[in-house]
Design a protein around this motif. Sequence first.
Motif, PDB file in Angstrom:
ATOM      1  N   ALA A 134       0.850  -1.190   0.000  1.00  0.00           N
ATOM      2  CA  ALA A 134       0.000   0.000   0.000  1.00  0.00           C
ATOM      3  C   ALA A 134       0.891   1.248   0.000  1.00  0.00           C
ATOM      4  N   GLU A 176       0.149   5.547  -7.089  1.00  0.00           N
ATOM      5  CA  GLU A 176      -1.095   4.808  -6.947  1.00  0.00           C
ATOM      6  C   GLU A 176      -2.079   5.512  -6.017  1.00  0.00           C
ATOM      7  N   GLY A 177      -3.353   5.453  -6.380  1.00  0.00           N
ATOM      8  CA  GLY A 177      -4.427   5.956  -5.544  1.00  0.00           C
ATOM      9  C   GLY A 177      -5.297   4.813  -5.066  1.00  0.00           C
ATOM     10  N   MET A 178      -6.420   5.154  -4.458  1.00  0.00           N
ATOM     11  CA  MET A 178      -7.303   4.134  -3.893  1.00  0.00           C
ATOM     12  C   MET A 178      -7.825   3.181  -4.958  1.00  0.00           C
ATOM     13  N   ASP A 179      -8.174   3.716  -6.141  1.00  0.00           N
ATOM     14  CA  ASP A 179      -8.695   2.849  -7.191  1.00  0.00           C
ATOM     15  C   ASP A 179      -7.654   1.825  -7.635  1.00  0.00           C
ATOM     16  N   PHE A 193      -5.154   0.606  -5.826  1.00  0.00           N
ATOM     17  CA  PHE A 193      -4.960  -0.395  -4.784  1.00  0.00           C
ATOM     18  C   PHE A 193      -6.166  -1.328  -4.703  1.00  0.00           C
ATOM     19  N   ALA A 194      -7.373  -0.782  -4.868  1.00  0.00           N
ATOM     20  CA  ALA A 194      -8.577  -1.617  -4.849  1.00  0.00           C
ATOM     21  C   ALA A 194      -8.544  -2.611  -6.002  1.00  0.00           C
ATOM     22  N   LEU A 237      -3.789   8.601   2.928  1.00  0.00           N
ATOM     23  CA  LEU A 237      -4.090   7.717   1.811  1.00  0.00           C
ATOM     24  C   LEU A 237      -3.675   6.283   2.109  1.00  0.00           C
ATOM     25  N   ARG A 281      -5.960   4.604   4.512  1.00  0.00           N
ATOM     26  CA  ARG A 281      -7.219   4.161   3.902  1.00  0.00           C
ATOM     27  C   ARG A 281      -7.007   2.895   3.076  1.00  0.00           C
ATOM     28  N   MET A 282      -5.868   2.812   2.392  1.00  0.00           N
ATOM     29  CA  MET A 282      -5.556   1.586   1.644  1.00  0.00           C
ATOM     30  C   MET A 282      -5.464   0.383   2.576  1.00  0.00           C
ATOM     31  N   LEU A 334      -8.806  -0.696   3.687  1.00  0.00           N
ATOM     32  CA  LEU A 334      -9.473  -1.476   2.645  1.00  0.00           C
ATOM     33  C   LEU A 334      -8.942  -2.911   2.612  1.00  0.00           C
ATOM     34  N   SER A 335      -7.630  -3.070   2.774  1.00  0.00           N
ATOM     35  CA  SER A 335      -7.055  -4.415   2.738  1.00  0.00           C
ATOM     36  C   SER A 335      -7.577  -5.272   3.892  1.00  0.00           C
TER      37      SER A 335
END
Length: 551
Positions: A356, A361-364, A366-367, A447, A450-451, A454-455
């Motif tokens: 992460a 890289e952004g959230m999209d 990493f998702a 950021l 938040r990644m 999400l993980s």
Amino acid sequence: MIRVVSLGHSLHYELYNIAMLFFPRDGFALAGFGDAGMGAAGTGPMGPRAAMARLAEASAKDGVTYAISYDDAEGRMRGAAIARGGELGHESRAPYGGGARPFFADEAGKAAKDVYRCLYLTLSSYTGKAQPWGMLTGVRPAKTASSLMAGGLGREGTVGFLSGYYGVGKARAELAADVAAVGAEVRGRFGPDDVCLYVNVPFCRTRCAYCSFSSPWSLRRGMAGPYLDALREEAGYMSSLARGRGLKVRCVYIGGGTPSSIGRDGLLRLFEAVEAFDLGGVSEYTLEAGRPDSIDAGCVRAAIGHGVNRVCVNPQTMNDLTLSRIGRAHTAEDVVRAVATVRDAGGLCLNMDVIAGLPGEGMDDFAYTMGRVESLRPENLTVHSLSVKRGSPMGEGVRSQHGKDPAPMGREPPTLSMTPIPPMTPMPPSAPSEPAACVGPAGGGGLVSRMVGLSMERARMMGMEPYYLYRQKSIADNLENTGYSIKGRECAYNVLMMGESHTVIGIGAGAMTKAVSGSGVISRRSNTKDLGEYVGGAWRLKGKGPPFGDA
């Protein structure tokens, strides 16, 4: 610039680490009281309270802000405060013997923790920032949770103590408690004479932008043969010592580097060297094949034929643009192919690593990576928060751009200067400048935070729970690396190594043997990292005394 001054104690090492949570390396300086040109070091006729008053006066005259950490024996009080503009503020205090602190080894341990805690609370108040792991600065926060649980606190009590005393955020306190619970279960499967074997293979085909690995595999190709010869010799020596001590190898972990970079023939020589040890009782045998471009069916068959039952294929990201940007010589489809090769072989536990916070890289992004990894159904998943190593291409880029190192998580305190510090530019009336990227905002809203959040969610959707964690220097948002597993498929080596509960025998350049005695005392012996020295026999010079200490 802020000066961190100690009065009445000499706990400079940890004070440095606490300060590093809030300020970049060049944003503060450790100082003794005498460094401000005021004579006595806060003891004797001028006690800490009087010295604090003097520093407050000095802050009005010289425009310097002081973070003062004190231990006032006469007043039976420890604490910390900020001296700025002639005033003392943001003070945090802990009375001698007060507080619910029954889980420290001795009074000295309690006293030191109070000193650290007070400075943490004071700097948190001053900067308006709370750290995800509170005042904990070490690599192994789950060990603290394990100690609390072993001391009689249940899960909720451990979470409460981590949050209430150490200042750990609730999410991280729960994470540490959960990992500690799994760790206790895994450790219960092993006896006191059971040990792990770590084999280091320091070769890679390319160098990742965030890694300080000295040179890629292509520049070291001629070293593989001599290296494996030296490894075989060391394995024979260490295995004879292990047998003489009655130690039983239960877990083998071949890491690096990228061990699979040496190809099928090199792996066969490697496995044969490892078999100098008695592997009859091994229940877990891991091979890191992190670069998917380095593994093929021949490598997998060779590994299985020698007892490997766990393989790591580590994409780091499933975005091709990022892979190219960070120096990985493979694509996302290479990852899919490598995983298919592992699955076709049958019976292997698969681990996959992602990072992460990779550049760009952004959230999209990493998702997307998490979605692709989920579709490959690994039994283990390790999520790293980006940690830029000193000496890496990215780290050197920070140095060349800013003239300084990336701010670390801690653990590299300078020698305390006892010479006068040159005059500094007066501080503006506003709060200190924003800390470096390793420090996350209160509540973990960065950021990378938040990644990582999400993980956690995606890992649980995959039927996994956290089973081990550790932290590193220069780690993004001051977070952690977490391993997740389907229940019953946890990597025992990771648990035992991070918990420091069992001896780990290390062979290979840069490997460390860490012996754990029956009383829990740990002794360490490290090999040289230099390949030439290792091949020349430097592994024989691990230090004085037996390599297994008192274990």
